[in-house]
Write a protein that holds these residues in place. Structure first.
Motif, PDB file in Angstrom:
ATOM      1  N   TRP A   8      -8.421 -14.107  17.521  1.00 46.92           N
ATOM      2  CA  TRP A   8      -8.954 -12.869  16.595  1.00 46.92           C
ATOM      3  C   TRP A   8      -7.999 -12.043  15.269  1.00 46.92           C
ATOM      4  CZ3 TRP A   8      -6.070  -8.485  14.369  1.00 46.92           C
ATOM      5  CH2 TRP A   8      -4.515  -8.317  15.274  1.00 46.92           C
ATOM      6  N   PRO A   9      -7.000 -12.494  14.664  1.00 50.22           N
ATOM      7  CA  PRO A   9      -6.930 -12.292  13.089  1.00 50.22           C
ATOM      8  C   PRO A   9      -8.321 -13.216  11.887  1.00 50.22           C
ATOM      9  CG  PRO A   9      -5.076 -12.989  14.341  1.00 50.22           C
ATOM     10  CD  PRO A   9      -6.304 -12.936  15.577  1.00 50.22           C
ATOM     11  N   VAL A  10      -8.285 -13.554  12.614  1.00 48.50           N
ATOM     12  CA  VAL A  10      -8.841 -14.751  11.814  1.00 48.50           C
ATOM     13  C   VAL A  10     -10.338 -14.378  12.264  1.00 48.50           C
ATOM     14  CG1 VAL A  10     -10.623 -16.868  11.386  1.00 48.50           C
ATOM     15  CG2 VAL A  10      -7.456 -17.864  11.878  1.00 48.50           C
ATOM     16  N   LEU A  11     -10.842 -14.244  12.774  1.00 49.14           N
ATOM     17  CA  LEU A  11     -12.214 -12.947  12.959  1.00 49.14           C
ATOM     18  C   LEU A  11     -12.001 -12.034  12.560  1.00 49.14           C
ATOM     19  CD1 LEU A  11     -12.434 -13.824  16.973  1.00 49.14           C
ATOM     20  CD2 LEU A  11     -13.772 -15.117  14.983  1.00 49.14           C
ATOM     21  N   LEU A  12     -11.293 -11.096  12.444  1.00 52.89           N
ATOM     22  CA  LEU A  12     -11.079 -10.169  11.462  1.00 52.89           C
ATOM     23  C   LEU A  12     -10.483 -10.277  10.277  1.00 52.89           C
ATOM     24  CD1 LEU A  12     -10.658  -6.399  11.737  1.00 52.89           C
ATOM     25  CD2 LEU A  12      -8.244  -7.166  11.919  1.00 52.89           C
ATOM     26  N   HIS A  13     -10.353 -11.345  10.083  1.00 47.67           N
ATOM     27  CA  HIS A  13     -10.293 -11.297   8.987  1.00 47.67           C
ATOM     28  C   HIS A  13     -11.517 -11.845   8.132  1.00 47.67           C
ATOM     29  CE1 HIS A  13      -9.509 -12.730   4.692  1.00 47.67           C
ATOM     30  NE2 HIS A  13     -10.131 -13.667   4.848  1.00 47.67           N
ATOM     31  N   GLN A  14     -12.478 -12.856   9.016  1.00 48.99           N
ATOM     32  CA  GLN A  14     -13.790 -12.820   8.066  1.00 48.99           C
ATOM     33  C   GLN A  14     -14.520 -11.627   8.109  1.00 48.99           C
ATOM     34  OE1 GLN A  14     -14.375 -16.136  11.703  1.00 48.99           O
ATOM     35  NE2 GLN A  14     -13.303 -17.342  10.310  1.00 48.99           N
ATOM     36  N   GLN A  15     -14.598 -11.401   8.915  1.00 50.84           N
ATOM     37  CA  GLN A  15     -15.371  -9.646   9.437  1.00 50.84           C
ATOM     38  C   GLN A  15     -14.703  -9.097   8.335  1.00 50.84           C
ATOM     39  OE1 GLN A  15     -15.036  -7.842  13.054  1.00 50.84           O
ATOM     40  NE2 GLN A  15     -15.124  -5.358  11.681  1.00 50.84           N
ATOM     41  N   TRP A  16     -13.666  -9.041   8.348  1.00 41.94           N
ATOM     42  CA  TRP A  16     -13.366  -7.566   6.759  1.00 41.94           C
ATOM     43  C   TRP A  16     -13.810  -8.145   5.252  1.00 41.94           C
ATOM     44  CZ3 TRP A  16      -7.905  -5.538   8.128  1.00 41.94           C
ATOM     45  CH2 TRP A  16      -7.976  -4.549   8.751  1.00 41.94           C
ATOM     46  N   ILE A  25      -5.800 -11.469   5.257  1.00 41.78           N
ATOM     47  CA  ILE A  25      -4.879 -11.933   6.778  1.00 41.78           C
ATOM     48  C   ILE A  25      -4.660 -12.539   7.413  1.00 41.78           C
ATOM     49  CG2 ILE A  25      -5.081 -11.511   9.304  1.00 41.78           C
ATOM     50  CD1 ILE A  25      -7.103  -9.357   9.198  1.00 41.78           C
ATOM     51  N   ILE A  26      -3.152 -12.680   7.233  1.00 39.65           N
ATOM     52  CA  ILE A  26      -3.036 -14.284   7.327  1.00 39.65           C
ATOM     53  C   ILE A  26      -1.553 -14.081   8.823  1.00 39.65           C
ATOM     54  CG2 ILE A  26      -0.763 -15.665   6.240  1.00 39.65           C
ATOM     55  CD1 ILE A  26      -1.233 -14.269   3.682  1.00 39.65           C
ATOM     56  N   SER A  47       8.579 -13.601   1.355  1.00 41.17           N
ATOM     57  CA  SER A  47       9.054 -14.955  -0.180  1.00 41.17           C
ATOM     58  C   SER A  47       7.498 -15.690  -0.326  1.00 41.17           C
ATOM     59  CB  SER A  47      10.109 -15.751   0.268  1.00 41.17           C
ATOM     60  OG  SER A  47       9.704 -16.439  -1.227  1.00 41.17           O
ATOM     61  N   ARG A  48       7.202 -16.040   0.743  1.00 44.82           N
ATOM     62  CA  ARG A  48       5.639 -16.364   0.453  1.00 44.82           C
ATOM     63  C   ARG A  48       4.079 -16.163   0.000  1.00 44.82           C
ATOM     64  NH1 ARG A  48       3.829 -20.035   4.714  1.00 44.82           N
ATOM     65  NH2 ARG A  48       6.367 -21.015   5.109  1.00 44.82           N
ATOM     66  N   HIS A  49       4.560 -14.984   1.352  1.00 47.52           N
ATOM     67  CA  HIS A  49       2.707 -14.248   0.726  1.00 47.52           C
ATOM     68  C   HIS A  49       2.601 -13.096   0.689  1.00 47.52           C
ATOM     69  CE1 HIS A  49       1.276 -17.234   3.539  1.00 47.52           C
ATOM     70  NE2 HIS A  49       1.889 -16.769   4.306  1.00 47.52           N
ATOM     71  N   LYS A  50       4.476 -12.671   0.109  1.00 40.68           N
ATOM     72  CA  LYS A  50       4.994 -10.755  -0.425  1.00 40.68           C
ATOM     73  C   LYS A  50       3.367 -10.052   0.673  1.00 40.68           C
ATOM     74  CE  LYS A  50       6.767 -13.382  -4.399  1.00 40.68           C
ATOM     75  NZ  LYS A  50       7.301 -13.652  -3.714  1.00 40.68           N
ATOM     76  N   PRO A  51       3.406  -9.068   0.954  1.00 41.16           N
ATOM     77  CA  PRO A  51       2.374  -8.496   1.810  1.00 41.16           C
ATOM     78  C   PRO A  51       2.980  -6.820   1.806  1.00 41.16           C
ATOM     79  CG  PRO A  51       4.114  -9.617   4.370  1.00 41.16           C
ATOM     80  CD  PRO A  51       3.957 -10.589   2.299  1.00 41.16           C
ATOM     81  N   ASP A  52       1.558  -6.421   2.137  1.00 39.04           N
ATOM     82  CA  ASP A  52       1.533  -4.968   2.278  1.00 39.04           C
ATOM     83  C   ASP A  52       2.164  -4.408   3.223  1.00 39.04           C
ATOM     84  OD1 ASP A  52       1.545  -4.740  -0.730  1.00 39.04           O
ATOM     85  OD2 ASP A  52      -1.033  -5.340  -0.061  1.00 39.04           O
ATOM     86  N   TRP A  53       1.453  -5.119   4.478  1.00 38.35           N
ATOM     87  CA  TRP A  53       1.668  -4.565   5.516  1.00 38.35           C
ATOM     88  C   TRP A  53       2.545  -5.673   6.621  1.00 38.35           C
ATOM     89  CZ3 TRP A  53       1.882   0.225   7.573  1.00 38.35           C
ATOM     90  CH2 TRP A  53       1.192   1.234   6.840  1.00 38.35           C
ATOM     91  N   VAL A  54       2.814  -5.876   7.459  1.00 38.65           N
ATOM     92  CA  VAL A  54       3.434  -6.920   8.387  1.00 38.65           C
ATOM     93  C   VAL A  54       3.210  -6.366  10.012  1.00 38.65           C
ATOM     94  CG1 VAL A  54       5.120  -8.368   9.368  1.00 38.65           C
ATOM     95  CG2 VAL A  54       4.502  -7.681   6.912  1.00 38.65           C
ATOM     96  N   LYS A 171      -3.173  -6.983   0.742  1.00 40.37           N
ATOM     97  CA  LYS A 171      -3.323  -7.521   1.498  1.00 40.37           C
ATOM     98  C   LYS A 171      -1.998  -7.535   2.951  1.00 40.37           C
ATOM     99  CE  LYS A 171      -0.076  -9.325  -2.444  1.00 40.37           C
ATOM    100  NZ  LYS A 171      -0.183  -9.129  -3.150  1.00 40.37           N
ATOM    101  N   THR A 172      -1.964  -8.245   3.804  1.00 36.71           N
ATOM    102  CA  THR A 172      -1.351  -7.880   5.572  1.00 36.71           C
ATOM    103  C   THR A 172      -0.639  -9.236   5.658  1.00 36.71           C
ATOM    104  OG1 THR A 172      -0.898  -7.001   6.962  1.00 36.71           O
ATOM    105  CG2 THR A 172      -2.955  -8.164   6.444  1.00 36.71           C
ATOM    106  N   LEU A 173      -0.021  -9.149   6.170  1.00 32.71           N
ATOM    107  CA  LEU A 173       0.632 -10.830   6.570  1.00 32.71           C
ATOM    108  C   LEU A 173       0.576 -10.511   8.404  1.00 32.71           C
ATOM    109  CD1 LEU A 173       2.321 -13.322   7.171  1.00 32.71           C
ATOM    110  CD2 LEU A 173       4.866 -12.084   7.131  1.00 32.71           C
TER     111      LEU A 173
END
Length: 173
Positions: A8-16, A25-26, A47-54, A171-173
């Motif tokens: 679902w995270p990959v599907l949501l990333h594609q949709q958005w 979405i990572i 450190s790698r992704h520096k997200p706004d939300w987790v 961005k988000t994680l």
């Protein structure tokens, strides 16, 4: 086992991305992870992704393994602190475990989520599989993990829920 591309995270990333909603979405989840596993991976991911939300969706495997609720509580508390110290905003997902673990244990384990949310001023999201786990055709034979067929349904449920928190992020994680 389901391919990561079906999640679902990959599907949501594609949709958005199609909607031009400016969020990346990572998906850093690993099936079978405990809260301690997640905490161990967290600093490098931040450190790698520096997200706004987790989005933190951990603890079910702690419960399935019978860990005392104090362990996921302390580990999730530390994870939230690390996320906040990194300048990101945590979202905590309520978890549920199968009902055969006993009422007293289940209540203690599941109660840590609202407590942590209140103590850390972290939004608590409802258990994301509530409408899925009651439909055997959407669950793998283990009765714990949803099938590939369930992933679009989870995406559709999670999209508006997550969107309300991350409307202004990039961005988000």
């Amino acid at each position: 086992m389901m391919a990561a591309e079906q999640s679902w995270p990959v599907l949501l990333h594609q949709q958005w991305q199609k909607e031009k909603f400016p969020v990346t979405i990572i998906n850093s989840s690993i099936s079978g992870s405990t809260t301690q596993d997640g905490l161990a991976r967290l600093p490098a991911l931040l450190s790698r992704h520096k997200p706004d939300w987790v989005l933190i969706e951990l603890g079910a495997n702690d419960g399935i393994r019978g860990f005392p609720p104090a362990i996921p509580y302390q580990t999730l508390q530390k994870s939230i602190q690390i996320i906040q110290q990194a300048g990101a905003k945590p979202l905590l997902m309520q978890i549920r475990i199968p009902r055969n673990y006993g009422v007293a244990y289940i209540e203690k384990l599941e109660a840590i989520y609202p407590r942590l949310a209140e103590e850390t001023d972290t939004p608590l999201l409802p258990f994301f599989l509530e409408s899925i786990v009651t439909r055997p055709e959407l669950m793998l034979n283990d009765g714990i993990h949803p099938t590939a067929a369930a992933q679009p349904l989870i995406r559709d449920m999670m999209a508006p829920l997550l969107r309300q928190y991350i409307q202004t992020t990039e961005k988000t994680l």
